[in-house]
Design an enzyme around this catalytic site. Structure first.
Site, PDB file in Angstrom:
ATOM      1  N   ASP A 104       0.832  -1.204   0.000  1.00 48.54           N
ATOM      2  CA  ASP A 104       0.000   0.000   0.000  1.00 48.54           C
ATOM      3  C   ASP A 104       0.866   1.253   0.000  1.00 48.54           C
ATOM      4  O   ASP A 104       0.533   2.244  -0.631  1.00 48.54           O
ATOM      5  CB  ASP A 104      -0.974   0.008   1.185  1.00 48.54           C
ATOM      6  CG  ASP A 104      -0.292  -0.252   2.512  1.00 48.54           C
ATOM      7  OD1 ASP A 104       0.799  -0.858   2.523  1.00 48.54           O
ATOM      8  OD2 ASP A 104      -0.835   0.149   3.551  1.00 48.54           O
ATOM      9  N   ASP A 107       7.539   3.645   2.762  1.00 44.15           N
ATOM     10  CA  ASP A 107       7.833   4.742   3.681  1.00 44.15           C
ATOM     11  C   ASP A 107       9.363   4.791   3.859  1.00 44.15           C
ATOM     12  O   ASP A 107      10.058   5.375   3.027  1.00 44.15           O
ATOM     13  CB  ASP A 107       7.080   4.418   4.988  1.00 44.15           C
ATOM     14  CG  ASP A 107       6.925   5.586   5.910  1.00 44.15           C
ATOM     15  OD1 ASP A 107       7.653   6.573   5.740  1.00 44.15           O
ATOM     16  OD2 ASP A 107       6.082   5.532   6.810  1.00 44.15           O
ATOM     17  N   LYS A 135       6.214   7.467  -0.490  1.00 42.72           N
ATOM     18  CA  LYS A 135       6.585   8.666   0.274  1.00 42.72           C
ATOM     19  C   LYS A 135       8.102   8.795   0.265  1.00 42.72           C
ATOM     20  O   LYS A 135       8.772   8.437   1.241  1.00 42.72           O
ATOM     21  CB  LYS A 135       6.133   8.501   1.736  1.00 42.72           C
ATOM     22  CG  LYS A 135       4.825   9.132   2.109  1.00 42.72           C
ATOM     23  CD  LYS A 135       4.687   9.065   3.633  1.00 42.72           C
ATOM     24  CE  LYS A 135       3.290   9.421   4.062  1.00 42.72           C
ATOM     25  NZ  LYS A 135       3.104   9.244   5.517  1.00 42.72           N
ATOM     26  N   PHE A 156      -0.154  12.250   6.978  1.00 40.31           N
ATOM     27  CA  PHE A 156      -0.706  11.023   7.560  1.00 40.31           C
ATOM     28  C   PHE A 156      -1.879  10.544   6.713  1.00 40.31           C
ATOM     29  O   PHE A 156      -2.964  11.117   6.774  1.00 40.31           O
ATOM     30  CB  PHE A 156      -1.144  11.281   9.004  1.00 40.31           C
ATOM     31  CG  PHE A 156      -1.146  10.028   9.829  1.00 40.31           C
ATOM     32  CD1 PHE A 156      -1.723   8.849   9.364  1.00 40.31           C
ATOM     33  CD2 PHE A 156      -0.548  10.022  11.077  1.00 40.31           C
ATOM     34  CE1 PHE A 156      -1.704   7.695  10.115  1.00 40.31           C
ATOM     35  CE2 PHE A 156      -0.532   8.863  11.848  1.00 40.31           C
ATOM     36  CZ  PHE A 156      -1.115   7.707  11.364  1.00 40.31           C
ATOM     37  N   VAL A 157      -1.634   9.510   5.917  1.00 42.01           N
ATOM     38  CA  VAL A 157      -2.676   9.032   5.004  1.00 42.01           C
ATOM     39  C   VAL A 157      -3.342   7.759   5.516  1.00 42.01           C
ATOM     40  O   VAL A 157      -2.683   6.894   6.099  1.00 42.01           O
ATOM     41  CB  VAL A 157      -2.134   8.776   3.580  1.00 42.01           C
ATOM     42  CG1 VAL A 157      -1.902  10.072   2.853  1.00 42.01           C
ATOM     43  CG2 VAL A 157      -0.850   7.946   3.609  1.00 42.01           C
ATOM     44  N   ASP A 163      -4.302   2.167   7.549  1.00 43.24           N
ATOM     45  CA  ASP A 163      -4.977   2.400   8.839  1.00 43.24           C
ATOM     46  C   ASP A 163      -4.267   3.418   9.716  1.00 43.24           C
ATOM     47  O   ASP A 163      -3.102   3.757   9.495  1.00 43.24           O
ATOM     48  CB  ASP A 163      -5.051   1.096   9.626  1.00 43.24           C
ATOM     49  CG  ASP A 163      -3.717   0.735  10.282  1.00 43.24           C
ATOM     50  OD1 ASP A 163      -2.687   0.775   9.579  1.00 43.24           O
ATOM     51  OD2 ASP A 163      -3.709   0.453  11.490  1.00 43.24           O
ATOM     52  N   ARG A 169      -9.273   1.640   7.333  1.00 42.62           N
ATOM     53  CA  ARG A 169      -8.894   0.814   6.186  1.00 42.62           C
ATOM     54  C   ARG A 169     -10.050   0.697   5.201  1.00 42.62           C
ATOM     55  O   ARG A 169      -9.839   0.480   4.008  1.00 42.62           O
ATOM     56  CB  ARG A 169      -8.500  -0.601   6.645  1.00 42.62           C
ATOM     57  CG  ARG A 169      -7.251  -0.699   7.496  1.00 42.62           C
ATOM     58  CD  ARG A 169      -6.797  -2.155   7.585  1.00 42.62           C
ATOM     59  NE  ARG A 169      -5.901  -2.420   8.711  1.00 42.62           N
ATOM     60  CZ  ARG A 169      -4.580  -2.294   8.686  1.00 42.62           C
ATOM     61  NH1 ARG A 169      -3.983  -1.860   7.603  1.00 42.62           N
ATOM     62  NH2 ARG A 169      -3.849  -2.582   9.739  1.00 42.62           N
TER      63      ARG A 169
HETATM   64  C1  PRP Z   1       3.119  -0.454   6.545  1.00 38.61           C
HETATM   65  C2  PRP Z   1       2.940  -0.646   5.055  1.00 38.61           C
HETATM   66  C3  PRP Z   1       4.219  -1.307   4.656  1.00 38.61           C
HETATM   67  C4  PRP Z   1       5.225  -0.724   5.608  1.00 38.61           C
HETATM   68  C5  PRP Z   1       5.964   0.373   4.904  1.00 38.61           C
HETATM   69  O1  PRP Z   1       2.731  -1.623   7.188  1.00 38.61           O
HETATM   70  O2  PRP Z   1       1.825  -1.441   4.762  1.00 38.61           O
HETATM   71  O3  PRP Z   1       4.170  -2.711   4.822  1.00 38.61           O
HETATM   72  O4  PRP Z   1       4.498  -0.198   6.722  1.00 38.61           O
HETATM   73  O5  PRP Z   1       6.893   0.954   5.752  1.00 38.61           O
HETATM   74  P1  PRP Z   1       8.451   0.964   5.468  1.00 38.61           P
HETATM   75  O6  PRP Z   1       8.673   1.404   4.061  1.00 38.61           O
HETATM   76  O7  PRP Z   1       8.931   1.992   6.471  1.00 38.61           O
HETATM   77  O8  PRP Z   1       9.015  -0.391   5.746  1.00 38.61           O
HETATM   78  P2  PRP Z   1       2.367  -1.687   8.736  1.00 38.61           P
HETATM   79  O9  PRP Z   1       3.588  -2.175   9.488  1.00 38.61           O
HETATM   80  O10 PRP Z   1       1.793  -0.384   9.186  1.00 38.61           O
HETATM   81  O11 PRP Z   1       1.311  -2.845   8.829  1.00 38.61           O
HETATM   82  P3  PRP Z   1      -0.158  -2.970   8.178  1.00 38.61           P
HETATM   83  O12 PRP Z   1       0.031  -3.039   6.680  1.00 38.61           O
HETATM   84  O13 PRP Z   1      -0.668  -4.264   8.745  1.00 38.61           O
HETATM   85  O14 PRP Z   1      -0.985  -1.781   8.603  1.00 38.61           O
END
Ligand code: PRP
Length: 184
Positions: A104, A107, A135, A156-157, A163, A169
């Site tokens: 999704d 980061d 991002k 903050f998206v 979520d 979500r």
């Molecule tokens: C989020 C997103 C990616 C990860 C990206 O998952 O879905 O998997 O963080 O971050 P990064 O580039 O800093 O590694 P999250 O851990 O929030 O879990 P979720 O998808 O279950 O909400």
């Protein structure tokens, strides 16, 4: 009723734009993998990518499997010394397959960097990454996705799978969360 839409400051990626993004990414995946003749596996990284992965998956018309992983990535600063913990693993061997990791959002970049390495080490023919949102301002490792839906600023998206505290979500668009929601 508590309507979660009241916590949204503004829509960042509308339903209409999301549809176009998914159409475009599905066309790019088809151009790249449609005639390869190799097994192709989309890997949906739970939980955030399940909505986006489903939208892309149902637009593909060539043989393509879908699998699911749940991982957490940790630390490492600006180098690549962080590690990844696998909570749910694939049920299928990726050896000699073309793998596309579906996220999704990218980061820091740690999750996809580590996961790409892990699946390449398992003998995949290729490992590429497809993300709905990117991002780049938040990146701490040298990683770039191969297929990107939309570059977004460091806000903050939530929504369309993303979520905050397991809420939002289910919004059909990507919105910016009101700061009052996470600052209290
Ligand atoms: C989020 C997103 C990616 C990860 C990206 O998952 O879905 O998997 O963080 O971050 P990064 O580039 O800093 O590694 P999250 O851990 O929030 O879990 P979720 O998808 O279950 O909400």
């Amino acid at each position: 009723m508590y309507n979660i839409e009241n916590d949204i400051e503004r829509v960042l990626v509308s339903e209409e734009e999301l549809k176009k993004i998914c159409d475009d990414l599905a066309a790019k995946l088809t151009a790249e993998y449609g005639d390869s003749g190799r097994p192709m596996i989309l890997v949906c990284i739970l939980k955030g990518s399940f909505v986006f992965a489903a939208e892309v998956f149902k637009r593909l018309r060539f043989p393509c499997a879908i699998e699911f992983m749940k991982v957490s990535s940790y630390g490492g600063g600006t180098d690549s010394s962080g590690f990844i913990q696998v909570h749910l693993d694939l049920k299928r061997d990726v050896k000699d397959a073309d793998v596309v990791l579906v996220e999704d959002i990218v980061d820091s970049g740690r999750t996809l960097e580590k996961l790409s390495q892990l699946l390449a080490n398992r003998g995949a023919h290729s490992v590429k990454c497809c993300t709905l949102l990117d991002k780049p301002e938040r990146r701490v490792v040298n990683f770039n996705a191969d297929f990107v839906g939309r570059v977004v600023p460091d806000v903050f998206v939530v929504g369309f799978g993303l979520d905050y505290d397991e809420k939002y979500r289910n919004l059909p668009y990507v919105g910016v969360l009101k700061p009052s929601v996470y600052q209290q």
